[in-house]
Design a protein around this motif. Structure first.
Motif, mmCIF file in Angstrom:
data_model
loop_
_atom_site.group_PDB
_atom_site.id
_atom_site.type_symbol
_atom_site.label_atom_id
_atom_site.label_comp_id
_atom_site.label_asym_id
_atom_site.label_seq_id
_atom_site.Cartn_x
_atom_site.Cartn_y
_atom_site.Cartn_z
ATOM 1 N N UNK A 239 0.830 -1.203 0.000
ATOM 2 C CA UNK A 239 0.000 0.000 0.000
ATOM 3 C C UNK A 239 0.868 1.258 0.000
ATOM 4 N N UNK A 240 1.951 1.213 0.783
ATOM 5 C CA UNK A 240 2.870 2.352 0.834
ATOM 6 C C UNK A 240 3.512 2.593 -0.527
ATOM 7 N N UNK A 241 3.946 1.505 -1.184
ATOM 8 C CA UNK A 241 4.558 1.640 -2.504
ATOM 9 C C UNK A 241 3.564 2.211 -3.513
ATOM 10 N N UNK A 242 2.303 1.736 -3.413
ATOM 11 C CA UNK A 242 1.283 2.253 -4.338
ATOM 12 C C UNK A 242 1.010 3.735 -4.092
ATOM 13 N N UNK A 243 0.992 4.119 -2.805
ATOM 14 C CA UNK A 243 0.774 5.539 -2.486
ATOM 15 C C UNK A 243 1.900 6.398 -3.051
ATOM 16 N N UNK A 244 3.126 5.873 -2.904
ATOM 17 C CA UNK A 244 4.256 6.611 -3.463
ATOM 18 C C UNK A 244 4.144 6.727 -4.980
ATOM 19 N N UNK A 245 3.691 5.642 -5.602
ATOM 20 C CA UNK A 245 3.547 5.648 -7.056
ATOM 21 C C UNK A 245 2.460 6.622 -7.498
#
Length: 470
Positions: A239-245
Protein backbone atom coordinates in the motif's frame (compact mmCIF):
# COMPACT_ATOMS: atom_id res chain seq x y z
CA UNK A 1 12.06 3.47 28.86
CA UNK A 2 8.28 3.64 28.90
CA UNK A 3 8.10 1.01 26.13
CA UNK A 4 10.34 -1.39 28.11
CA UNK A 5 8.21 -0.87 31.22
CA UNK A 6 5.03 -1.59 29.26
CA UNK A 7 6.51 -4.79 27.80
CA UNK A 8 7.73 -5.87 31.27
CA UNK A 9 4.35 -5.16 32.80
CA UNK A 10 2.60 -7.11 30.03
CA UNK A 11 4.97 -10.06 30.54
CA UNK A 12 4.25 -10.08 34.28
CA UNK A 13 0.47 -9.99 33.70
CA UNK A 14 0.59 -12.80 31.17
CA UNK A 15 2.89 -14.97 33.30
CA UNK A 16 0.78 -14.38 36.44
CA UNK A 17 -2.38 -15.29 34.57
CA UNK A 18 -0.95 -18.54 33.30
CA UNK A 19 0.59 -19.25 36.70
CA UNK A 20 -2.79 -18.90 38.39
CA UNK A 21 -4.31 -21.22 35.81
CA UNK A 22 -1.43 -23.65 36.33
CA UNK A 23 -1.99 -23.71 40.13
CA UNK A 24 -5.74 -24.08 39.71
CA UNK A 25 -5.14 -27.04 37.42
CA UNK A 26 -2.69 -28.51 39.95
CA UNK A 27 -5.25 -28.22 42.75
CA UNK A 28 -7.94 -29.71 40.54
CA UNK A 29 -5.67 -32.62 39.60
CA UNK A 30 -4.82 -33.28 43.27
CA UNK A 31 -8.49 -33.03 44.21
CA UNK A 32 -9.51 -35.37 41.42
CA UNK A 33 -6.82 -37.88 42.45
CA UNK A 34 -7.96 -37.76 46.08
CA UNK A 35 -11.56 -38.17 45.00
CA UNK A 36 -10.67 -41.09 42.76
CA UNK A 37 -8.68 -42.69 45.60
CA UNK A 38 -11.58 -42.21 48.00
CA UNK A 39 -14.08 -43.58 45.51
CA UNK A 40 -11.71 -46.51 44.89
CA UNK A 41 -11.47 -47.22 48.64
CA UNK A 42 -15.21 -47.05 49.07
CA UNK A 43 -15.66 -49.23 46.01
CA UNK A 44 -13.18 -51.75 47.47
CA UNK A 45 -15.01 -51.87 50.77
CA UNK A 46 -18.34 -52.35 49.03
CA UNK A 47 -16.89 -54.82 46.55
CA UNK A 48 -15.49 -57.16 49.26
CA UNK A 49 -18.82 -57.38 51.18
CA UNK A 50 -16.96 -59.22 53.96
CA UNK A 51 -15.99 -57.91 57.37
CA UNK A 52 -14.47 -60.68 59.55
CA UNK A 53 -15.05 -58.76 62.78
CA UNK A 54 -18.71 -58.18 61.97
CA UNK A 55 -18.97 -61.80 60.82
CA UNK A 56 -17.67 -62.90 64.26
CA UNK A 57 -20.15 -60.75 66.19
CA UNK A 58 -23.10 -61.85 64.10
CA UNK A 59 -22.16 -65.55 64.35
CA UNK A 60 -23.54 -65.60 67.93
CA UNK A 61 -27.00 -66.44 66.64
CA UNK A 62 -25.74 -69.61 65.01
CA UNK A 63 -24.33 -71.09 68.28
CA UNK A 64 -26.64 -73.35 70.32
CA UNK A 65 -25.95 -73.04 74.09
CA UNK A 66 -28.36 -75.03 76.30
CA UNK A 67 -27.51 -76.80 79.59
CA UNK A 68 -23.88 -77.30 78.67
CA UNK A 69 -24.92 -78.51 75.22
CA UNK A 70 -22.84 -76.81 72.49
CA UNK A 71 -23.60 -76.99 68.80
CA UNK A 72 -23.71 -74.91 65.59
CA UNK A 73 -26.68 -74.58 63.30
CA UNK A 74 -26.50 -75.97 59.80
CA UNK A 75 -26.61 -72.45 58.42
CA UNK A 76 -23.67 -71.51 60.66
CA UNK A 77 -21.67 -74.50 59.42
CA UNK A 78 -22.36 -73.42 55.83
CA UNK A 79 -21.21 -69.86 56.55
CA UNK A 80 -17.99 -71.12 58.21
CA UNK A 81 -17.25 -73.39 55.26
CA UNK A 82 -17.95 -70.66 52.75
CA UNK A 83 -15.68 -68.20 54.60
CA UNK A 84 -12.84 -70.72 55.10
CA UNK A 85 -13.28 -70.08 58.85
CA UNK A 86 -13.16 -72.27 61.94
CA UNK A 87 -14.86 -72.01 65.32
CA UNK A 88 -13.60 -72.72 68.86
CA UNK A 89 -15.69 -72.28 72.04
CA UNK A 90 -13.85 -71.88 75.39
CA UNK A 91 -15.02 -72.20 78.97
CA UNK A 92 -14.23 -69.85 81.81
CA UNK A 93 -10.80 -71.48 82.22
CA UNK A 94 -9.97 -70.87 78.57
CA UNK A 95 -10.17 -74.56 77.74
CA UNK A 96 -11.77 -75.75 74.55
CA UNK A 97 -15.36 -77.02 74.94
CA UNK A 98 -16.31 -77.23 71.27
CA UNK A 99 -14.69 -76.70 67.86
CA UNK A 100 -15.50 -77.17 64.23
CA UNK A 101 -13.21 -76.98 61.17
CA UNK A 102 -10.33 -76.09 63.50
CA UNK A 103 -6.86 -76.70 62.00
CA UNK A 104 -4.71 -79.24 63.84
CA UNK A 105 -2.04 -76.70 64.75
CA UNK A 106 -4.44 -74.55 66.78
CA UNK A 107 -4.10 -75.13 70.58
CA UNK A 108 -7.00 -76.45 72.73
CA UNK A 109 -6.34 -74.24 75.77
CA UNK A 110 -4.81 -70.82 76.38
CA UNK A 111 -3.48 -68.64 79.07
CA UNK A 112 -4.84 -65.13 79.25
CA UNK A 113 -1.57 -63.76 77.87
CA UNK A 114 -1.64 -66.22 74.95
CA UNK A 115 -5.21 -65.34 74.17
CA UNK A 116 -4.52 -61.61 74.18
CA UNK A 117 -1.37 -62.11 72.09
CA UNK A 118 -3.18 -64.29 69.56
CA UNK A 119 -6.03 -61.80 69.33
CA UNK A 120 -3.64 -58.96 68.65
CA UNK A 121 -1.38 -60.81 66.25
CA UNK A 122 -1.86 -64.15 64.47
CA UNK A 123 -1.62 -67.74 65.62
CA UNK A 124 -0.10 -70.31 63.30
CA UNK A 125 -0.93 -68.27 60.19
CA UNK A 126 -4.50 -67.72 61.33
CA UNK A 127 -6.16 -64.49 62.36
CA UNK A 128 -8.63 -64.84 65.23
CA UNK A 129 -11.52 -62.70 66.39
CA UNK A 130 -13.08 -63.13 69.87
CA UNK A 131 -16.66 -62.68 70.97
CA UNK A 132 -19.02 -64.20 73.55
CA UNK A 133 -22.30 -66.05 73.50
CA UNK A 134 -24.67 -66.32 76.45
CA UNK A 135 -28.12 -67.30 77.58
CA UNK A 136 -29.94 -66.78 80.85
CA UNK A 137 -27.79 -69.22 82.80
CA UNK A 138 -24.36 -69.28 81.26
CA UNK A 139 -21.85 -67.45 79.04
CA UNK A 140 -19.10 -68.80 76.79
CA UNK A 141 -16.25 -67.22 74.82
CA UNK A 142 -15.79 -68.20 71.20
CA UNK A 143 -13.05 -67.67 68.69
CA UNK A 144 -13.45 -67.59 64.94
CA UNK A 145 -10.27 -67.91 62.93
CA UNK A 146 -9.49 -67.09 59.29
CA UNK A 147 -6.42 -67.92 57.19
CA UNK A 148 -4.11 -64.92 56.67
CA UNK A 149 -4.99 -64.66 52.98
CA UNK A 150 -8.63 -64.22 54.01
CA UNK A 151 -8.15 -61.76 56.87
CA UNK A 152 -5.15 -60.16 58.57
CA UNK A 153 -4.52 -57.65 61.33
CA UNK A 154 -1.77 -55.03 61.24
CA UNK A 155 -0.84 -53.02 64.28
CA UNK A 156 0.31 -49.43 63.79
CA UNK A 157 2.16 -47.93 66.73
CA UNK A 158 2.46 -44.16 66.52
CA UNK A 159 4.55 -41.82 68.62
CA UNK A 160 2.49 -38.59 68.80
CA UNK A 161 5.56 -36.36 68.80
CA UNK A 162 6.96 -38.17 65.76
CA UNK A 163 3.56 -37.95 64.11
CA UNK A 164 3.50 -34.18 64.48
CA UNK A 165 7.08 -33.99 63.20
CA UNK A 166 6.06 -36.02 60.17
CA UNK A 167 3.05 -33.80 59.69
CA UNK A 168 5.20 -30.66 59.83
CA UNK A 169 7.75 -32.20 57.46
CA UNK A 170 5.00 -33.04 55.00
CA UNK A 171 3.75 -29.45 55.15
CA UNK A 172 7.29 -28.16 54.52
CA UNK A 173 7.72 -30.58 51.61
CA UNK A 174 4.38 -29.44 50.18
CA UNK A 175 5.43 -25.76 50.45
CA UNK A 176 8.76 -26.54 48.78
CA UNK A 177 6.91 -28.39 46.00
CA UNK A 178 4.63 -25.41 45.47
CA UNK A 179 7.63 -23.05 45.31
CA UNK A 180 9.32 -25.34 42.79
CA UNK A 181 6.13 -25.42 40.70
CA UNK A 182 5.93 -21.62 40.87
CA UNK A 183 9.56 -21.27 39.76
CA UNK A 184 9.17 -23.78 36.95
CA UNK A 185 5.93 -22.09 35.87
CA UNK A 186 7.66 -18.73 35.59
CA UNK A 187 10.59 -20.22 33.66
CA UNK A 188 8.48 -22.36 31.31
CA UNK A 189 5.67 -19.86 30.79
CA UNK A 190 8.08 -16.96 30.27
CA UNK A 191 9.79 -18.96 27.54
CA UNK A 192 6.62 -20.38 26.02
CA UNK A 193 4.34 -17.35 26.18
CA UNK A 194 5.98 -14.13 27.40
CA UNK A 195 8.86 -14.16 24.88
CA UNK A 196 6.63 -14.72 21.80
CA UNK A 197 4.13 -12.13 23.03
CA UNK A 198 7.02 -9.72 23.55
CA UNK A 199 7.90 -10.31 19.87
CA UNK A 200 4.27 -9.70 18.91
CA UNK A 201 4.29 -6.38 20.81
CA UNK A 202 7.51 -5.39 19.07
CA UNK A 203 6.03 -6.37 15.69
CA UNK A 204 2.91 -4.26 16.26
CA UNK A 205 5.08 -1.38 17.45
CA UNK A 206 7.21 -1.67 14.30
CA UNK A 207 4.08 -1.62 12.11
CA UNK A 208 2.78 1.41 13.99
CA UNK A 209 6.04 3.25 13.21
CA UNK A 210 5.95 2.39 9.52
CA UNK A 211 8.46 -0.47 9.49
CA UNK A 212 6.61 -2.88 7.19
CA UNK A 213 9.57 -4.82 5.78
CA UNK A 214 10.62 -6.72 8.91
CA UNK A 215 9.65 -10.41 8.94
CA UNK A 216 9.16 -12.74 11.90
CA UNK A 217 9.65 -16.50 12.25
CA UNK A 218 6.31 -18.30 11.94
CA UNK A 219 6.90 -20.95 14.64
CA UNK A 220 5.50 -21.97 18.01
CA UNK A 221 1.98 -21.70 19.32
CA UNK A 222 1.68 -18.16 17.95
CA UNK A 223 2.78 -19.05 14.40
CA UNK A 224 -0.62 -18.03 12.99
CA UNK A 225 -0.30 -14.63 14.70
CA UNK A 226 3.17 -14.10 13.21
CA UNK A 227 1.87 -15.26 9.81
CA UNK A 228 -0.88 -12.62 9.98
CA UNK A 229 1.60 -9.96 11.14
CA UNK A 230 3.90 -10.78 8.22
CA UNK A 231 0.92 -10.68 5.84
CA UNK A 232 -0.23 -7.36 7.28
CA UNK A 233 3.29 -5.98 6.88
CA UNK A 234 3.35 -7.07 3.24
CA UNK A 235 -0.07 -5.50 2.57
CA UNK A 236 0.91 -2.23 4.26
CA UNK A 237 4.24 -2.20 2.42
CA UNK A 238 2.48 -2.72 -0.93
CA UNK A 239 0.00 0.00 0.00
CA UNK A 240 2.87 2.35 0.83
CA UNK A 241 4.56 1.64 -2.50
CA UNK A 242 1.28 2.25 -4.34
CA UNK A 243 0.77 5.54 -2.49
CA UNK A 244 4.26 6.61 -3.46
CA UNK A 245 3.55 5.65 -7.06
CA UNK A 246 0.23 7.52 -7.07
CA UNK A 247 1.94 10.54 -5.52
CA UNK A 248 4.60 10.43 -8.22
CA UNK A 249 1.95 10.15 -10.95
CA UNK A 250 -0.04 12.99 -9.36
CA UNK A 251 3.00 15.25 -9.26
CA UNK A 252 3.78 14.44 -12.88
CA UNK A 253 0.15 15.13 -13.77
CA UNK A 254 0.21 18.48 -11.97
CA UNK A 255 3.32 19.40 -13.89
CA UNK A 256 1.69 18.30 -17.16
CA UNK A 257 -1.60 20.10 -16.44
CA UNK A 258 0.31 23.22 -15.45
CA UNK A 259 2.04 23.08 -18.83
CA UNK A 260 -1.29 22.43 -20.61
CA UNK A 261 -2.86 25.42 -18.87
CA UNK A 262 0.15 27.64 -19.34
CA UNK A 263 0.25 27.10 -23.13
CA UNK A 264 -3.33 28.29 -23.93
CA UNK A 265 -3.07 31.04 -21.32
CA UNK A 266 0.08 32.29 -23.05
CA UNK A 267 -1.80 32.40 -26.36
CA UNK A 268 -4.76 34.18 -24.79
CA UNK A 269 -2.51 36.66 -23.03
CA UNK A 270 -0.42 37.27 -26.18
CA UNK A 271 -3.38 37.92 -28.49
CA UNK A 272 -5.14 40.03 -25.85
CA UNK A 273 -2.05 42.26 -25.51
CA UNK A 274 -1.87 42.67 -29.30
CA UNK A 275 -5.56 43.54 -29.55
CA UNK A 276 -5.40 46.19 -26.81
CA UNK A 277 -2.52 47.98 -28.61
CA UNK A 278 -3.98 51.33 -29.76
CA UNK A 279 -1.11 51.93 -32.15
CA UNK A 280 -2.30 49.23 -34.47
CA UNK A 281 -5.54 49.15 -36.44
CA UNK A 282 -6.81 45.58 -36.85
CA UNK A 283 -8.85 44.46 -39.78
CA UNK A 284 -12.15 42.72 -39.13
CA UNK A 285 -10.65 39.47 -40.39
CA UNK A 286 -7.75 39.71 -37.92
CA UNK A 287 -10.09 40.45 -35.02
CA UNK A 288 -12.24 37.44 -35.89
CA UNK A 289 -9.15 35.22 -36.24
CA UNK A 290 -7.65 36.36 -32.92
CA UNK A 291 -11.03 36.03 -31.19
CA UNK A 292 -11.44 32.45 -32.43
CA UNK A 293 -8.00 31.53 -31.09
CA UNK A 294 -8.78 33.08 -27.70
CA UNK A 295 -12.16 31.32 -27.61
CA UNK A 296 -10.62 27.96 -28.58
CA UNK A 297 -7.96 28.18 -25.90
CA UNK A 298 -10.55 29.29 -23.33
CA UNK A 299 -12.73 26.30 -24.19
CA UNK A 300 -9.75 23.99 -23.75
CA UNK A 301 -9.13 25.44 -20.28
CA UNK A 302 -12.84 25.05 -19.53
CA UNK A 303 -12.66 21.37 -20.56
CA UNK A 304 -9.76 20.75 -18.18
CA UNK A 305 -11.65 22.41 -15.32
CA UNK A 306 -14.82 20.44 -16.13
CA UNK A 307 -12.87 17.17 -16.12
CA UNK A 308 -11.38 17.97 -12.72
CA UNK A 309 -14.79 18.88 -11.35
CA UNK A 310 -16.46 15.78 -12.83
CA UNK A 311 -13.88 13.32 -11.55
CA UNK A 312 -14.15 14.80 -8.06
CA UNK A 313 -17.95 14.49 -8.08
CA UNK A 314 -17.86 10.94 -9.43
CA UNK A 315 -15.28 9.89 -6.88
CA UNK A 316 -17.38 11.28 -4.02
CA UNK A 317 -20.67 10.07 -5.54
CA UNK A 318 -22.06 13.61 -5.71
CA UNK A 319 -23.75 13.14 -9.10
CA UNK A 320 -27.19 11.46 -8.92
CA UNK A 321 -27.85 9.25 -11.95
CA UNK A 322 -30.72 10.38 -14.20
CA UNK A 323 -31.76 6.93 -15.37
CA UNK A 324 -33.92 6.45 -18.44
CA UNK A 325 -34.68 3.31 -20.42
CA UNK A 326 -32.55 3.34 -23.57
CA UNK A 327 -32.11 0.99 -26.52
CA UNK A 328 -28.34 0.42 -26.56
CA UNK A 329 -28.27 -0.35 -30.31
CA UNK A 330 -29.71 3.05 -31.23
CA UNK A 331 -27.71 4.77 -28.48
CA UNK A 332 -24.38 3.48 -29.86
CA UNK A 333 -25.36 4.24 -33.48
CA UNK A 334 -26.03 7.87 -32.55
CA UNK A 335 -22.65 8.14 -30.78
CA UNK A 336 -20.76 6.75 -33.81
CA UNK A 337 -22.60 9.10 -36.18
CA UNK A 338 -21.87 12.10 -33.94
CA UNK A 339 -18.15 11.29 -33.82
CA UNK A 340 -17.95 10.79 -37.60
CA UNK A 341 -19.70 14.13 -38.11
CA UNK A 342 -16.90 15.82 -36.17
CA UNK A 343 -14.44 17.25 -38.77
CA UNK A 344 -11.51 16.02 -36.66
CA UNK A 345 -12.62 12.38 -36.97
CA UNK A 346 -14.67 12.30 -40.19
CA UNK A 347 -11.96 10.45 -42.15
CA UNK A 348 -11.47 7.64 -39.61
CA UNK A 349 -12.75 4.09 -40.19
CA UNK A 350 -15.34 3.45 -37.44
CA UNK A 351 -17.85 0.58 -37.70
CA UNK A 352 -20.60 -0.74 -35.45
CA UNK A 353 -22.08 -4.26 -35.24
CA UNK A 354 -25.54 -4.24 -33.70
CA UNK A 355 -27.02 -6.88 -31.42
CA UNK A 356 -29.76 -8.80 -33.21
CA UNK A 357 -32.50 -7.77 -30.75
CA UNK A 358 -33.63 -4.73 -28.82
CA UNK A 359 -31.46 -4.05 -25.76
CA UNK A 360 -33.27 -1.90 -23.22
CA UNK A 361 -31.30 -0.73 -20.20
CA UNK A 362 -31.71 2.00 -17.60
CA UNK A 363 -28.74 4.37 -17.94
CA UNK A 364 -27.84 8.00 -17.50
CA UNK A 365 -27.55 8.93 -21.18
CA UNK A 366 -25.32 11.99 -20.74
CA UNK A 367 -22.80 10.28 -18.47
CA UNK A 368 -22.72 7.01 -20.42
CA UNK A 369 -22.28 8.94 -23.66
CA UNK A 370 -19.37 10.82 -22.08
CA UNK A 371 -17.71 7.52 -21.08
CA UNK A 372 -18.13 5.81 -24.46
CA UNK A 373 -17.07 8.90 -26.44
CA UNK A 374 -13.94 9.14 -24.26
CA UNK A 375 -13.04 5.54 -25.03
CA UNK A 376 -13.65 5.82 -28.80
CA UNK A 377 -11.84 9.16 -29.12
CA UNK A 378 -8.88 7.72 -27.16
CA UNK A 379 -8.63 4.92 -29.71
CA UNK A 380 -8.52 7.53 -32.50
CA UNK A 381 -6.26 10.15 -30.91
CA UNK A 382 -3.53 7.75 -29.74
CA UNK A 383 -3.18 5.93 -33.08
CA UNK A 384 -2.43 6.82 -36.69
CA UNK A 385 -5.26 8.08 -38.91
CA UNK A 386 -5.25 4.68 -40.64
CA UNK A 387 -6.49 2.92 -37.50
CA UNK A 388 -9.75 0.97 -37.72
CA UNK A 389 -12.12 1.02 -34.76
CA UNK A 390 -14.83 -1.65 -34.51
CA UNK A 391 -17.63 -1.28 -31.97
CA UNK A 392 -19.92 -4.22 -31.21
CA UNK A 393 -22.74 -5.09 -28.81
CA UNK A 394 -23.08 -8.70 -27.60
CA UNK A 395 -24.77 -10.57 -24.77
CA UNK A 396 -23.40 -13.25 -22.40
CA UNK A 397 -24.27 -13.12 -18.72
CA UNK A 398 -24.49 -9.36 -19.31
CA UNK A 399 -24.41 -6.89 -22.20
CA UNK A 400 -20.91 -6.26 -23.54
CA UNK A 401 -19.91 -3.14 -25.47
CA UNK A 402 -16.60 -3.81 -27.21
CA UNK A 403 -14.40 -0.98 -28.60
CA UNK A 404 -11.58 -2.64 -30.53
CA UNK A 405 -8.83 -1.09 -32.64
CA UNK A 406 -5.89 -2.41 -34.69
CA UNK A 407 -3.53 0.34 -33.57
CA UNK A 408 -0.25 0.58 -31.69
CA UNK A 409 -1.38 -1.25 -28.56
CA UNK A 410 -0.48 -0.30 -25.00
CA UNK A 411 2.73 -1.07 -23.12
CA UNK A 412 2.38 -3.55 -20.25
CA UNK A 413 3.66 -1.00 -17.73
CA UNK A 414 0.99 1.47 -18.92
CA UNK A 415 -1.80 -1.14 -18.94
CA UNK A 416 -1.79 -1.51 -15.14
CA UNK A 417 -2.16 2.27 -14.69
CA UNK A 418 -4.51 3.08 -17.55
CA UNK A 419 -7.50 3.82 -15.27
CA UNK A 420 -5.46 5.71 -12.67
CA UNK A 421 -6.33 9.34 -12.24
CA UNK A 422 -3.75 11.80 -13.59
CA UNK A 423 -2.00 9.05 -15.61
CA UNK A 424 -0.74 9.72 -19.12
CA UNK A 425 0.76 6.73 -20.88
CA UNK A 426 4.27 6.62 -22.25
CA UNK A 427 2.79 6.21 -25.72
CA UNK A 428 1.02 9.55 -25.45
CA UNK A 429 2.47 12.20 -27.70
CA UNK A 430 3.28 15.53 -26.13
CA UNK A 431 1.25 17.17 -28.88
CA UNK A 432 -1.94 15.47 -27.73
CA UNK A 433 -3.84 17.66 -25.34
CA UNK A 434 -5.79 16.10 -22.48
CA UNK A 435 -6.28 16.10 -18.75
CA UNK A 436 -5.21 12.50 -18.14
CA UNK A 437 -8.61 11.93 -16.51
CA UNK A 438 -10.57 10.56 -19.48
CA UNK A 439 -10.13 6.83 -18.75
CA UNK A 440 -10.62 7.33 -14.99
CA UNK A 441 -13.84 9.28 -15.66
CA UNK A 442 -15.08 6.53 -18.01
CA UNK A 443 -14.43 3.85 -15.39
CA UNK A 444 -16.13 5.84 -12.61
CA UNK A 445 -19.21 6.40 -14.81
CA UNK A 446 -19.50 2.72 -15.75
CA UNK A 447 -19.02 1.57 -12.15
CA UNK A 448 -21.67 4.04 -11.00
CA UNK A 449 -24.03 2.02 -13.25
CA UNK A 450 -22.91 -1.16 -11.39
CA UNK A 451 -20.96 -2.16 -14.48
CA UNK A 452 -17.34 -3.03 -15.13
CA UNK A 453 -14.66 -2.19 -17.69
CA UNK A 454 -11.78 -4.37 -18.93
CA UNK A 455 -8.83 -3.67 -21.22
CA UNK A 456 -6.81 -6.16 -23.27
CA UNK A 457 -3.95 -4.99 -25.44
CA UNK A 458 -1.06 -6.41 -27.45
CA UNK A 459 1.78 -4.20 -28.56
CA UNK A 460 1.61 -3.39 -32.35
CA UNK A 461 -1.61 -5.41 -32.71
CA UNK A 462 -4.25 -3.28 -31.05
CA UNK A 463 -6.40 -2.73 -27.99
CA UNK A 464 -9.88 -3.87 -26.93
CA UNK A 465 -11.92 -2.15 -24.25
CA UNK A 466 -14.99 -4.06 -23.01
CA UNK A 467 -17.79 -2.41 -21.04
CA UNK A 468 -19.98 -4.86 -19.07
CA UNK A 469 -23.46 -3.70 -18.15
CA UNK A 470 -25.75 -5.88 -16.01
Amino acid sequence: MKKKYTIWKTNIKITNTFLILYLIMLVLIIGINISIAGIGLISFQHASNFNPEKFTRNFEKHIILNNNTLAVTNEGKTLLKKSDAWLQILDENLNEKYSIYKPSNIPSNYTMFELLHNHKYDVNKNTIFIYNVKNQNEEKMYLIGFPLEKAAKHTLIVNPSEYYKLKNNLIIIFIIDVLIIVLLAYIVLARKFAAPINNIINAVDALAHGNYSKKYGETGIFKHVFFNLNSLGSVLNNSLEKRKEVEKIRNEWISSISHDLKTPLSSIKGFAEIMKNNDYNFTKKEIINYSNIIYSKSMYIQTLIDDLNLTNKLENKLIPLKLTKVDLNNFLVEIVIEILNNPNYSKYDISFIKYDADVLLDIDQDLMKRAIVNLIVNALKHNDNTVKVKISLTKTTCFNISIKDNGKGINKEDLTHIFNKYYRGTNTSSSIEGSGLGMAIAKDIIQSHNGDILVNSTKNEGTEVVIKLY
